[in-house]
Design a protein around this motif. Structure first.
Motif, PDB file in Angstrom:
ATOM      1  N   ALA A  76       0.818  -1.207   0.000  1.00 14.64           N
ATOM      2  CA  ALA A  76       0.000   0.000   0.000  1.00 14.64           C
ATOM      3  C   ALA A  76       0.856   1.264   0.000  1.00 14.64           C
ATOM      4  O   ALA A  76       0.484   2.278  -0.597  1.00 14.64           O
ATOM      5  CB  ALA A  76      -0.937  -0.003   1.212  1.00 14.64           C
ATOM      6  N   GLU A  77       2.017   1.218   0.654  1.00 18.15           N
ATOM      7  CA  GLU A  77       2.900   2.380   0.651  1.00 18.15           C
ATOM      8  C   GLU A  77       3.371   2.700  -0.763  1.00 18.15           C
ATOM      9  O   GLU A  77       3.428   3.866  -1.170  1.00 18.15           O
ATOM     10  CB  GLU A  77       4.091   2.140   1.576  1.00 18.15           C
ATOM     11  N   ILE A  78       3.695   1.673  -1.533  1.00 13.71           N
ATOM     12  CA  ILE A  78       4.130   1.879  -2.923  1.00 13.71           C
ATOM     13  C   ILE A  78       2.977   2.434  -3.748  1.00 13.71           C
ATOM     14  O   ILE A  78       3.151   3.365  -4.544  1.00 13.71           O
ATOM     15  CB  ILE A  78       4.628   0.547  -3.521  1.00 13.71           C
ATOM     16  N   VAL A  79       1.795   1.877  -3.565  1.00 18.74           N
ATOM     17  CA  VAL A  79       0.634   2.326  -4.332  1.00 18.74           C
ATOM     18  C   VAL A  79       0.305   3.780  -4.004  1.00 18.74           C
ATOM     19  O   VAL A  79       0.028   4.582  -4.901  1.00 18.74           O
ATOM     20  CB  VAL A  79      -0.588   1.425  -4.054  1.00 18.74           C
ATOM     21  N   ARG A  80       0.338   4.148  -2.720  1.00 20.23           N
ATOM     22  CA  ARG A  80       0.033   5.524  -2.347  1.00 20.23           C
ATOM     23  C   ARG A  80       1.017   6.505  -2.976  1.00 20.23           C
ATOM     24  O   ARG A  80       0.621   7.577  -3.430  1.00 20.23           O
ATOM     25  CB  ARG A  80       0.046   5.691  -0.824  1.00 20.23           C
ATOM     26  N   ARG A  81       2.283   6.147  -3.009  1.00 21.58           N
ATOM     27  CA  ARG A  81       3.272   7.036  -3.632  1.00 21.58           C
ATOM     28  C   ARG A  81       2.972   7.217  -5.110  1.00 21.58           C
ATOM     29  O   ARG A  81       3.133   8.306  -5.664  1.00 21.58           O
ATOM     30  CB  ARG A  81       4.684   6.478  -3.451  1.00 21.58           C
ATOM     31  N   GLY A  82       2.506   6.156  -5.756  1.00 23.96           N
ATOM     32  CA  GLY A  82       2.235   6.221  -7.184  1.00 23.96           C
ATOM     33  C   GLY A  82       0.920   6.870  -7.542  1.00 23.96           C
ATOM     34  O   GLY A  82       0.693   7.224  -8.696  1.00 23.96           O
ATOM     35  N   THR A  83       0.038   7.035  -6.538  1.00 23.41           N
ATOM     36  CA  THR A  83      -1.287   7.610  -6.816  1.00 23.41           C
ATOM     37  C   THR A  83      -1.530   8.881  -6.028  1.00 23.41           C
ATOM     38  O   THR A  83      -2.670   9.290  -5.840  1.00 23.41           O
ATOM     39  CB  THR A  83      -2.410   6.600  -6.488  1.00 23.41           C
ATOM     40  N   ALA A  84      -0.467   9.514  -5.576  1.00 20.13           N
ATOM     41  CA  ALA A  84      -0.612  10.674  -4.693  1.00 20.13           C
ATOM     42  C   ALA A  84      -1.513  11.741  -5.288  1.00 20.13           C
ATOM     43  O   ALA A  84      -2.243  12.426  -4.576  1.00 20.13           O
ATOM     44  CB  ALA A  84       0.758  11.265  -4.378  1.00 20.13           C
ATOM     45  N   ASP A  85      -1.482  11.904  -6.606  1.00 20.29           N
ATOM     46  CA  ASP A  85      -2.282  12.953  -7.244  1.00 20.29           C
ATOM     47  C   ASP A  85      -3.536  12.407  -7.912  1.00 20.29           C
ATOM     48  O   ASP A  85      -4.262  13.150  -8.558  1.00 20.29           O
ATOM     49  CB  ASP A  85      -1.439  13.690  -8.299  1.00 20.29           C
ATOM     50  N   ARG A  86      -3.799  11.089  -7.758  1.00 26.89           N
ATOM     51  CA  ARG A  86      -4.888  10.511  -8.538  1.00 26.89           C
ATOM     52  C   ARG A  86      -5.881   9.720  -7.710  1.00 26.89           C
ATOM     53  O   ARG A  86      -6.813   9.153  -8.248  1.00 26.89           O
ATOM     54  CB  ARG A  86      -4.309   9.596  -9.626  1.00 26.89           C
ATOM     55  N   GLN A  87      -5.705   9.617  -6.413  1.00 31.23           N
ATOM     56  CA  GLN A  87      -6.652   8.863  -5.608  1.00 31.23           C
ATOM     57  C   GLN A  87      -8.001   9.561  -5.598  1.00 31.23           C
ATOM     58  O   GLN A  87      -8.091  10.777  -5.534  1.00 31.23           O
ATOM     59  CB  GLN A  87      -6.142   8.733  -4.171  1.00 31.23           C
ATOM     60  N   GLY A  88      -9.058   8.782  -5.676  1.00 32.55           N
ATOM     61  CA  GLY A  88     -10.402   9.328  -5.653  1.00 32.55           C
ATOM     62  C   GLY A  88     -11.136   8.924  -4.401  1.00 32.55           C
ATOM     63  O   GLY A  88     -10.556   8.367  -3.469  1.00 32.55           O
ATOM     64  N   GLN A  89     -12.423   9.194  -4.392  1.00 30.53           N
ATOM     65  CA  GLN A  89     -13.224   8.883  -3.209  1.00 30.53           C
ATOM     66  C   GLN A  89     -13.709   7.438  -3.175  1.00 30.53           C
ATOM     67  O   GLN A  89     -14.010   6.906  -2.119  1.00 30.53           O
ATOM     68  CB  GLN A  89     -14.448   9.817  -3.155  1.00 30.53           C
ATOM     69  N   LEU A  90     -13.795   6.787  -4.333  1.00 31.88           N
ATOM     70  CA  LEU A  90     -14.368   5.445  -4.392  1.00 31.88           C
ATOM     71  C   LEU A  90     -13.421   4.386  -3.849  1.00 31.88           C
ATOM     72  O   LEU A  90     -12.235   4.369  -4.185  1.00 31.88           O
ATOM     73  CB  LEU A  90     -14.734   5.093  -5.833  1.00 31.88           C
ATOM     74  N   VAL A  91     -13.960   3.496  -3.037  1.00 30.63           N
ATOM     75  CA  VAL A  91     -13.199   2.365  -2.511  1.00 30.63           C
ATOM     76  C   VAL A  91     -14.010   1.094  -2.739  1.00 30.63           C
ATOM     77  O   VAL A  91     -15.147   0.985  -2.286  1.00 30.63           O
ATOM     78  CB  VAL A  91     -12.933   2.536  -0.996  1.00 30.63           C
TER      79      VAL A  91
END
Length: 363
Positions: free
Chosen positions: A85-100
């Motif tokens: 998850a740490e790797i994913v968060r770094r790669g999506t820092a500007d693209r994460q949305g509200q949907l889970v």
């Protein structure tokens, strides 16, 4: 909700099922790939039966969900959900949305869960599991929790933004099934109203012990107390915390929460400050909301332990005054224990039953 109830709004993070949206979705991917009913965020992918072929499928799923390309080295160095998850968060820092996506399931009609006052979706995985692993289940978190986001100021705006997000995953022609715990029920109700006014098919509108009015808390430290005790599970002196300047206080809480395992290691003080602020933004928006009429049925999941309510409330919590029909479905526990182990299993079954009844009536 009265002040007493609002002051204990549930966040319920769990080190087993995920502490944020990224971890929740990675757990769901691992469960399906590994054929397991549950996965902890500190379980090793390869120790659970993962192999090279499944690792390739894992990279495909991560790319599809997060638009992040993993390497073989990534998977070897980050073999747990928490590490990955740490790797994913770094790669999506500007693209994460509200949907889970809480669980993919295999059915055609998803359930969409809207956030309580905390703005997070961490209380919903146990509910989704209790409904059955075949039930598609999405949740949406409040706008303002992620970097660069500005919180919305009214429930009507929040509802419109949620509809826009949910349309990106909603199957064409499927009914909209909406649920919400406590204050999230007001968001589910308003979203259902707006969809119905546009001629869309609305199925289950599940209000999980949601009252029709929200009273703002008179406690100036409400947000801090709620995050501290219900969210971070830390027992710290409020007066001592208040004596610290905001930057020092946030840094102190992050350090202690990471050590306690209730916050991912790559969270920072800025994110924690946004979580505290989110409580107040949502409370203000919900307190200003006025319930309008709904030309449809709502299902009120009503707790049987009402000892903490401090007065006699109608069985339907007043929803029959606004909806064409209000169905009351009793569930064990009080406002807080209804979503905790020992009670949530019954809540999930009742939600599944009511979902089936709504679908049967529609057909």
């Amino acid at each position: 909700m009265g002040e007493k109830m609002a002051n204990r709004e549930s966040v319920l993070p769990s080190s087993g099922v995920g502490r944020d949206g990224v971890e929740l979705q990675l757990c769901d991917v691992w469960r399906r790939l590994l054929g397991r009913d549950d996965v902890g965020i500190h379980d090793d992918f390869f120790s659970l039966g993962g192999h090279s072929l499944l690792a390739i499928k894992l990279t495909v799923e991560v790319r599809r969900l997060f638009q992040v390309d993993l390497t073989a080295a990534d998977l070897l160095s980050a073999a747990t959900v928490a590490e990955l998850a740490e790797i994913v968060r770094r790669g999506t820092a500007d693209r994460q949305g509200q949907l889970v996506r809480i669980q993919a399931g295999s059915g055609a009609s998803p359930v969409y869960a809207l956030p309580p006052v905390s703005g997070t979706v961490l209380l919903y995985p146990p509910i989704a599991r209790a409904m059955g692993l075949d039930q598609p289940f999405w949740a949406v978190q409040s706008i303002g929790l992620l970097p660069g986001e500005e919180p919305l100021t009214s429930l009507e705006e929040i509802s419109e933004a949620f509809i826009e997000q949910l349309r990106t995953v909603h199957p064409e022609g499927a009914e909209w099934n909406l649920i919400g715990y406590s204050m999230g029920g007001l968001l589910a109700y308003e979203t259902a109203r707006r969809l119905r006014e546009r001629g869309e098919r609305v199925g289950l509108v599940g209000l999980l012990d949601t009252r029709i009015t929200v009273e703002p808390s008179g406690d100036p430290d409400f947000a801090l107390r709620a995050l501290l005790w219900r969210g971070l599970k830390l027992e710290l002196d409020i007066d001592w915390l208040r004596s610290l300047d905001p930057q020092t206080r946030a840094a102190e809480l992050v350090e202690r929460a990471v050590a306690a395992g209730t916050m991912p290691a790559d969270f920072d003080a800025d994110r924690l400050r946004r979580m505290v602020d989110m409580y107040q933004f949502n409370l203000d928006a919900l307190a200003a909301y006025r319930v309008g009429p709904y030309d449809g049925t709502v299902t009120v999941f009503r707790v049987t332990d009402r000892s903490m309510e401090g007065g006699t409330l109608p069985d339907d919590l007043g929803w029959g005054e606004f909806a064409s029909r209000a169905v009351v479905c009793d569930v064990p526990g009080d406002h807080f224990t209804m979503v905790e182990p020992g009670q949530v299993e019954t809540l999930g079954r009742r939600l599944r039953e009511q979902l089936g009844l709504v679908a049967g009536a529609a057909s």
